[in-house]
Write a protein that holds these residues in place. Structure first.
Motif, mmCIF file in Angstrom:
data_model
loop_
_atom_site.group_PDB
_atom_site.id
_atom_site.type_symbol
_atom_site.label_atom_id
_atom_site.label_comp_id
_atom_site.label_asym_id
_atom_site.label_seq_id
_atom_site.Cartn_x
_atom_site.Cartn_y
_atom_site.Cartn_z
ATOM 1 N N HIS A 92 1.009 -6.064 -3.687
ATOM 2 C CA HIS A 92 0.088 -5.761 -5.080
ATOM 3 C C HIS A 92 -0.687 -7.238 -4.981
ATOM 4 O O HIS A 92 -0.316 -8.010 -6.007
ATOM 5 C CB HIS A 92 0.596 -5.022 -5.959
ATOM 6 C CG HIS A 92 -1.091 -4.160 -6.646
ATOM 7 N ND1 HIS A 92 -1.759 -3.751 -6.350
ATOM 8 C CD2 HIS A 92 -1.348 -5.506 -8.237
ATOM 9 C CE1 HIS A 92 -2.177 -3.551 -7.898
ATOM 10 N NE2 HIS A 92 -2.500 -4.199 -8.517
ATOM 11 N N ASP A 100 -4.153 -3.150 -2.847
ATOM 12 C CA ASP A 100 -2.561 -2.954 -2.246
ATOM 13 C C ASP A 100 -3.058 -3.389 -1.125
ATOM 14 O O ASP A 100 -4.089 -3.092 -0.093
ATOM 15 C CB ASP A 100 -2.643 -1.720 -2.791
ATOM 16 C CG ASP A 100 -1.902 -0.819 -3.684
ATOM 17 O OD1 ASP A 100 -1.353 -2.129 -4.600
ATOM 18 O OD2 ASP A 100 -2.435 -0.096 -4.720
ATOM 19 N N HIS A 102 -1.315 -3.127 3.186
ATOM 20 C CA HIS A 102 -0.800 -1.664 3.867
ATOM 21 C C HIS A 102 -1.265 -2.905 5.485
ATOM 22 O O HIS A 102 -1.554 -2.414 5.614
ATOM 23 C CB HIS A 102 -1.330 -0.176 3.773
ATOM 24 C CG HIS A 102 -1.165 0.487 2.082
ATOM 25 N ND1 HIS A 102 -0.508 1.276 1.710
ATOM 26 C CD2 HIS A 102 -2.544 0.433 1.201
ATOM 27 C CE1 HIS A 102 -0.612 1.474 0.710
ATOM 28 N NE2 HIS A 102 -1.585 0.561 -0.168
ATOM 29 N N LEU A 122 -6.542 -1.935 0.341
ATOM 30 C CA LEU A 122 -6.515 -1.292 -0.405
ATOM 31 C C LEU A 122 -7.099 -1.101 -1.963
ATOM 32 O O LEU A 122 -6.589 -1.755 -2.907
ATOM 33 C CB LEU A 122 -6.194 0.452 -0.789
ATOM 34 C CG LEU A 122 -6.185 1.491 -1.182
ATOM 35 C CD1 LEU A 122 -7.221 1.792 -0.295
ATOM 36 C CD2 LEU A 122 -4.749 2.356 -1.843
ATOM 37 N N ASP A 124 -8.826 -1.046 -5.650
ATOM 38 C CA ASP A 124 -8.785 -0.032 -6.723
ATOM 39 C C ASP A 124 -8.450 1.645 -6.203
ATOM 40 O O ASP A 124 -8.632 2.200 -7.009
ATOM 41 C CB ASP A 124 -10.064 -0.107 -7.455
ATOM 42 C CG ASP A 124 -10.214 0.682 -9.165
ATOM 43 O OD1 ASP A 124 -9.379 0.718 -9.697
ATOM 44 O OD2 ASP A 124 -11.228 1.361 -8.763
ATOM 45 N N GLY A 125 -7.574 1.239 -5.049
ATOM 46 C CA GLY A 125 -7.216 3.381 -4.541
ATOM 47 C C GLY A 125 -8.256 3.796 -4.212
ATOM 48 O O GLY A 125 -7.788 4.987 -3.764
ATOM 49 N N ARG A 126 -9.143 2.276 -3.971
ATOM 50 C CA ARG A 126 -11.006 3.819 -3.560
ATOM 51 C C ARG A 126 -10.836 3.289 -2.245
ATOM 52 O O ARG A 126 -10.753 3.983 -1.234
ATOM 53 C CB ARG A 126 -11.720 3.664 -4.385
ATOM 54 C CG ARG A 126 -11.309 3.707 -5.811
ATOM 55 C CD ARG A 126 -12.145 4.013 -6.838
ATOM 56 N NE ARG A 126 -13.557 4.816 -5.912
ATOM 57 C CZ ARG A 126 -14.627 4.491 -6.305
ATOM 58 N NH1 ARG A 126 -14.982 3.735 -7.626
ATOM 59 N NH2 ARG A 126 -16.279 5.462 -5.643
ATOM 60 N N VAL A 139 -1.069 6.670 1.322
ATOM 61 C CA VAL A 139 -1.867 7.304 0.092
ATOM 62 C C VAL A 139 -2.967 7.721 0.074
ATOM 63 O O VAL A 139 -3.737 7.693 1.978
ATOM 64 C CB VAL A 139 -2.009 6.196 -0.922
ATOM 65 C CG1 VAL A 139 -0.660 5.100 -1.927
ATOM 66 C CG2 VAL A 139 -2.885 4.778 -0.514
ATOM 67 N N ASP A 140 -3.916 9.212 -0.146
ATOM 68 C CA ASP A 140 -5.387 9.177 -0.473
ATOM 69 C C ASP A 140 -6.270 7.416 -0.448
ATOM 70 O O ASP A 140 -5.969 7.385 -1.618
ATOM 71 C CB ASP A 140 -4.945 10.142 -2.375
ATOM 72 C CG ASP A 140 -4.569 11.416 -1.353
ATOM 73 O OD1 ASP A 140 -4.360 11.940 0.056
ATOM 74 O OD2 ASP A 140 -4.277 12.251 -2.097
ATOM 75 N N VAL A 141 -7.022 8.282 0.355
ATOM 76 C CA VAL A 141 -8.261 6.848 0.208
ATOM 77 C C VAL A 141 -9.168 8.132 0.246
ATOM 78 O O VAL A 141 -9.543 8.926 1.149
ATOM 79 C CB VAL A 141 -8.017 6.091 1.979
ATOM 80 C CG1 VAL A 141 -8.993 5.277 1.994
ATOM 81 C CG2 VAL A 141 -6.735 5.565 1.632
ATOM 82 N N GLU A 142 -10.392 7.110 -0.542
ATOM 83 C CA GLU A 142 -11.429 7.523 -1.056
ATOM 84 C C GLU A 142 -12.658 7.347 -0.381
ATOM 85 O O GLU A 142 -13.298 8.266 0.317
ATOM 86 C CB GLU A 142 -11.646 7.535 -2.543
ATOM 87 C CG GLU A 142 -13.261 8.600 -2.815
ATOM 88 C CD GLU A 142 -14.190 7.395 -4.421
ATOM 89 O OE1 GLU A 142 -14.843 7.616 -4.653
ATOM 90 O OE2 GLU A 142 -12.705 7.372 -5.117
#
Length: 209
Positions: A92, A100, A102, A122, A124-126, A139-142
């Motif tokens: 991270h 993040d 991957h 990745l 901001d998790g988005r 993880v979920d990807v927007e």
């Protein structure tokens, strides 16, 4: 979050005070004039993702920018006396925006061609930039940067990757080798998940998501 595409796989990600450039390669143009970068990230060592001739220019114009790469790219840059921090899956980064890491390997081009390291980022998790890999992050990807065409891929693989990730928004990347990329985009729209909006960015186009 603002995303600006500089052709092929080169994307500027802006979020808060962060300005992070991903994959400044030799099929991309305009990124070499950027200033105020907080970081430069490279997914892997192939020239269309890492222009070793123009990267020093970017770093000279952005002396405070941190440079992060996969281990293979770091070895290439070390031979040029350019120091990079290596990252791997599970890392991270706090670059003013959380990133993040991957993935570990590039997609197979041919069994007789060695597979090089490849990491995806990745933000901001988005927003996920996979480099040259079709391994979905766990993880979920927007928002997905969707590789469109390459010597190592088939259209069906891109569609399967799009379905596996199932983002709310897909932005085609890695299309510089195509004379008619809209033929691919049409398939993404017809065969991708119903929930996914396809957003097309031309050179230096910016979208805020």
């Amino acid at each position: 979050m603002k995303l600006t595409k500089y052709e092929h796989s080169c994307v500027l990600v802006e979020h808060g005070d962060a300005r992070v450039l991903v994959d400044p390669g030799n099929f991309s143009h305009g990124f070499e004039e950027l200033t105020g970068l907080t970081a430069v990230l490279v997914t892997h060592q192939h020239p269309d993702h890492l222009d070793v001739e123009r990267l020093p220019q970017v770093l000279d114009r952005n002396p405070d920018a941190a440079l992060y790469t996969d281990p293979g790219t770091a070895e290439v840059l070390a031979g040029m006396h350019i120091e990079a921090t290596t990252v791997q899956a599970g890392d991270h980064l706090d670059l003013g925006v959380g990133v993040d890491v991957h993935g570990e390997q590039h997609a197979v081009i041919h069994p007789e061609i060695p597979v090089v390291p490849n990491v995806g980022y990745l933000f901001d998790g988005r927003f996920f930039h996979p480099g040259d890999s079709f391994t979905p992050p766990p993880v979920d990807v927007e928002i997905l940067g969707l590789p469109t065409a390459a010597p190592w891929q088939k259209l069906s693989e891109a569609i399967d990757f799009l379905r596996a990730v199932s983002p709310a928004v897909a932005i085609p990347i890695h299309q510089a080798i195509l004379a008619k990329p809209e033929l691919y985009y049409g398939h993404f729209q017809r065969l991708g998940p119903e929930r996914t909006e396809l957003r097309l960015l031309e050179t230096a186009d910016t979208v805020t998501l």
